[in-house]
Structure formats: C-alpha cells, structure tokens
Design an enzyme around this catalytic site. Structure first.
Site, mmCIF file in Angstrom:
data_model
loop_
_atom_site.group_PDB
_atom_site.id
_atom_site.type_symbol
_atom_site.label_atom_id
_atom_site.label_comp_id
_atom_site.label_asym_id
_atom_site.label_seq_id
_atom_site.Cartn_x
_atom_site.Cartn_y
_atom_site.Cartn_z
ATOM 1 C CD GLU A 169 -3.076 -1.002 2.215
ATOM 2 O OE1 GLU A 169 -3.120 0.010 2.930
ATOM 3 O OE2 GLU A 169 -3.918 -1.914 2.279
ATOM 4 C CD GLU A 366 -3.061 -5.977 4.082
ATOM 5 O OE1 GLU A 366 -3.934 -5.192 4.516
ATOM 6 O OE2 GLU A 366 -1.857 -5.725 4.093
HETATM 7 C C1 FCB Z 1 -4.093 -2.195 5.602
HETATM 8 C C2 FCB Z 1 -2.679 -2.494 6.057
HETATM 9 C C3 FCB Z 1 -2.588 -3.572 7.094
HETATM 10 C C4 FCB Z 1 -3.710 -3.515 8.091
HETATM 11 C C5 FCB Z 1 -5.045 -3.400 7.393
HETATM 12 C C6 FCB Z 1 -6.226 -3.360 8.329
HETATM 13 O O1 FCB Z 1 -4.160 -0.901 5.122
HETATM 14 O O2 FCB Z 1 -1.901 -2.867 4.950
HETATM 15 O O3 FCB Z 1 -1.315 -3.485 7.694
HETATM 16 O O4 FCB Z 1 -3.486 -2.535 9.019
HETATM 17 O O5 FCB Z 1 -5.066 -2.270 6.589
#
Ligand code: FCB
Length: 463
Positions: A169, A366
């Site tokens: 990110e 994620e």
């Molecule tokens: C993302 C991050 C991760 C975590 C999630 C909830 O933005 O990459 O580290 O904090 O959110």
C-alpha cells in the site's frame, strides 16, 4: 453454517493469511534492530491511540513457532509476512545485520517444514529512522537504498521464498504518511507526498530488478485500489471522484500497468505539481513486468466535493484536491467504521481488468474485518460478524473469477490480532485473539470457519 455456504474456487487457487512485521513482531531492539519511523511516531504524544507502541506487539519474534503451528492448523497454502528493514539494515544502508536476517531464516525454514509457502513483503511501512532523517521517501536516495536492501534479503532467503511483494500500500506511505500525517513519519507536506509517491514507485521498480537479478520466482506489489463512489449524482461530486481517482488509484496503476503518468494529474493537482522529481527512464523502471498484482480490499469509499482545506492558493499544497471521504451508513460497519459492501469487491476487481487490460494476474493480498470480539464465559470468541464478512467477501472474489478476472489466491488479514497502526491495539482483525496481558493466543470461530473452508475446497478440487 454448512458446507453449502462455502464459496467455490478453481482448482489450484491458494489460501493464505497475512501479517506485517511492525504489527506483530515486538522485540523492537533485539539482535541489533535499529529504530523505524513507527518506533519514533509511536513515542510522539497523541499520535497513536492510548499511546500504544509496537515494542512488544504479539511478541511474534519470540513466539513464531507457536504462530507457525497456528498457520499449520489453519491449513493455509501460504503465509504472507513482512521483513523489517531495520532488522536487516539498522541504519538503512551498509552490510546486512546477520542476526536480523537469521530471524527470517528460521521463520522460513519452519514454514517450509510444515508445508507452507512463505510470501515475503519487503516494505510494510517500517522505514529505518536513519533514512527518514536523510529525507525519507521524499528523496530518491531512499529508492536506491530500498533496492540495495532487497538485494540483501533475496540473497539470504531467495533459495526458499518464491513469492515476493515489494511494497505494501504505497498510497498509505505517501499520502497518509507524508500528506496528512496520520501514519509515520507524520508529515503534512502536500508536495512532499507526491515526490514520496514517485520515489516509492521507482524503489519498487529497482527492487523488482534486484529480485529478478537474483532469480526470484514470483514478483508483485500489494496495492489498495479504492472503489470510489460519488455521494450524489451532482456534477461537482462526479468531478470530485475524478480527482480522487488520480489520488487513490491512477498515481499507482497508470505508471505500473499503463506506462504513463496519470492522465488527469494537471487537473487534479493544478500547476503546483511540477514533477521535478521525475527523471527520464523512470517509467521504464516502474513498469518492470510483474507476475501478479496484490489487491488489498476492505470497503468502498464515498467521495463528496469539498472546499479546499487551505483556502489560500499561496500556501495550499499539491495534494489538497478538494474532496472529502465519507463512509456509507446504510449498511453494517465494522469497528473501523468501514461499511461492509462485498459486491463492491467484485466491482473493483472487474473494473481493474477493464481499465488495465494488461494487468497481471491478481492475488488478494489482504481482506478481513475488525470486530468487537468478546471472550465468552467458556473462553470462546464467537465472531459471527467476521465469519459472515469473510464468507461474503470470498464469495465476491469467486464472483469476480466467474466474471473473468484471473485471481490466483487470497490472504486473509490477519492471522493474529495486532498493532493496528494509529488505532493501536484497540482494533482486532485476527482469526486468532491475542490477550495483550499474557500474549496467549486463542483461535476464534473465524479461524475454524476458514480452516473448514480451505479443507472443503481441497476435497472438492483434488481429483
Ligand atoms: C491495511 C494495512 C494492514 C492492516 C489493514 C487493516 O491498510 O496494509 O497493515 O493494518 O489495513
């Protein structure tokens, strides 16, 4: 919930769980680790909820054997972890600190011993403080240092790690870290963030070259492309979405996958964006071919037209783009305040492929939810909201595959409750609860649901 509720995936689709170094490791000064920008930021009053720090976190550094056993119990194919740059180069440059790399060496061996494929993220936000002191991502030197550090890591782990993620990110690093200051290093510098965004991309491209030179197998980046929805159909809100597309999505996706800088950047940033940090040849570096693009998805964002935060054009910064972000409130929200809208996950994925026809295969790097978990009298966590979130979002991924998107795998965020950045330990995303007093691990219902889903998938697809 019955097996009929399990979403279906093609044969060969893989499942994993993800974490990040600063969020779980603790051991902040063990074995020569240097300070990162998050160590510094956490110590500044008022930055992190309750003054929490990652000093101890889940103490994964010392408890990794127990955590790998939890992964094995889940039955995941792969584990996505991140390498802490300040363990490898405490000062951000120079030779590797062997003791720091030893930790990842042990972790990788343990994963392989239980049949789990390690997937390493090289940068999940913990920049060595020494590099921030020299300008951080505002300066190009950091991109070069990142490639050097990548070379050290791949030299040590490349024989056993076959999936690599350069950055996690970069939107958050650049814009949350350097523009609005809600992440480390806490800068509010407007233009500084545009330079940071560019240097992150150059760092990514140089790291891809370092990985390829070392013979790395699968290389990608983890982005958080946003599903941006106008608050109303008013032309002003539609224009606001156009500007937000540049900020959230095109800054990253256009140079990575379309060989250009964002088409509407002049309209978005105005004449303040001089681009002096760009050099000839940078697009070729940034556009190095990738084997996959990682997508982190949690929720859609509603965009409203807004006045400039700074009404004075003389002092206004280049990332003041006159939009406000809101969250829909007509659906359930998680404890992050994030609306639960699984179908927008499908839309995001199908739209990405439509906009970027040469997009490499997608890996969901994620996805997960923070919930108000309670431990019952009998010592269980019945996190049915999280189970429903995971079920519906996995179904949304499955729908995207049916619609033609090439999605290869899915990592749930997160294996453990952990340090949720500016929210400290107040937000819990884990499939496994962590008691921060005793550091005891307690698998939640969602852990068992995900385990059963994976097992079901294997049974269904193994000939
Ligand atoms: C993302 C991050 C991760 C975590 C999630 C909830 O933005 O990459 O580290 O904090 O959110």
């Amino acid at each position: 919930m019955t097996a009929d509720d399990f979403p279906r995936f093609p044969e060969g689709f893989f499942f994993g769980a993800a974490t990040a170094s600063y969020q779980i490791e603790g051991a902040h000064d063990a074995d020569g680790r240097g300070p990162s920008i998050w160590d510094t930021y956490c110590r500044e009053p008022g930055r992190v909820l309750n003054g929490d720090t990652g000093d101890v976190a889940c103490d994964h550094y010392h408890r990794y054997l127990e955590d790998v056993a939890l992964l094995a119990g889940l039955g995941v194919d792969s584990y996505r972890f991140s390498v802490a740059w300040p363990r490898v180069q405490p000062e951000g440059s120079g030779p590797a600190n062997a003791a720091g790399l030893d930790f990842y060496d042990r972790l990788v061996d343990e994963l392989l011993a239980v049949g789990i494929a390690p997937a390493a993220t090289l940068y999940h936000w913990d920049l060595p403080q020494a590099l921030e002191d020299r300008g951080g991502w505002r300066v190009r030197e950091t991109a070069e240092r990142f490639a050097e550090y990548t070379g050290l890591v791949v030299a040590r782990l490349g024989d056993r790690v076959d999936r690599w993620i350069t950055l996690n990110e970069p939107f958050c690093t650049a814009f949350v870290g350097y523009a609005i200051g809600r992440h480390a290093p806490g800068a509010r510098e407007g233009r500084g963030a545009l330079a940071a965004a560019h240097h992150l991309l150059v760092g990514h491209g140089l790291a891809v070259r370092a990985l390829r030179a070392a013979g790395a197998d699968e290389v990608g980046i983890a982005l958080n492309p946003d599903r941006l929805v106008p608050a109303t159909a008013a032309p002003t809100d539609l224009m606001a979405v156009r500007r937000a597309e540049t900020l959230h999505n095109e800054v990253w996706l256009d140079p990575l996958f379309a060989g250009r800088y964002p088409a509407f950047e002049a309209q978005t940033w105005g004449e303040m964006a001089d681009g002096s940090y760009r050099e000839d040849g940078d697009l070729a570096i940034i556009g190095e071919p990738l084997d996959f693009v990682g997508v982190n998805y949690y929720r859609p964002t509603t965009i409203v037209d807004a006045p400039y935060a700074d009404p004075d054009p003389a002092t206004r910064t280049a990332v003041d783009i006159r939009t406000a972000e809101t969250m829909r409130d007509d659906v359930r929200r998680t404890t992050m305040g994030w609306p639960v809208v699984p179908e927008s996950f499908t839309e995001l994925l199908t739209d990405l492929v439509r906009r970027y026809p040469t997009l490499p295969p997608v890996v969901i790097t994620e996805n997960g939810s923070a919930e108000a978990d309670v431990v019952s009298q009998s010592g269980q966590v019945h996190d049915s909201d999280r189970v429903a979130y995971l079920r519906d979002h996995l179904a949304a991924v499955s729908a995207a595959i049916d619609a033609g998107v090439d999605v290869r795998g899915y990592y749930v965020w997160s294996l453990l409750d952990n340090f949720e950045w500016a929210f400290g330990y107040e937000r819990r995303f884990g499939l496994v609860r962590v008691d921060y007093d005793t550091l005891q691990r307690l698998p939640k219902d969602s852990y068992r649901w995900y385990r059963d889903m994976i097992e079901h998938h294997r049974k269904e697809t193994t000939p």
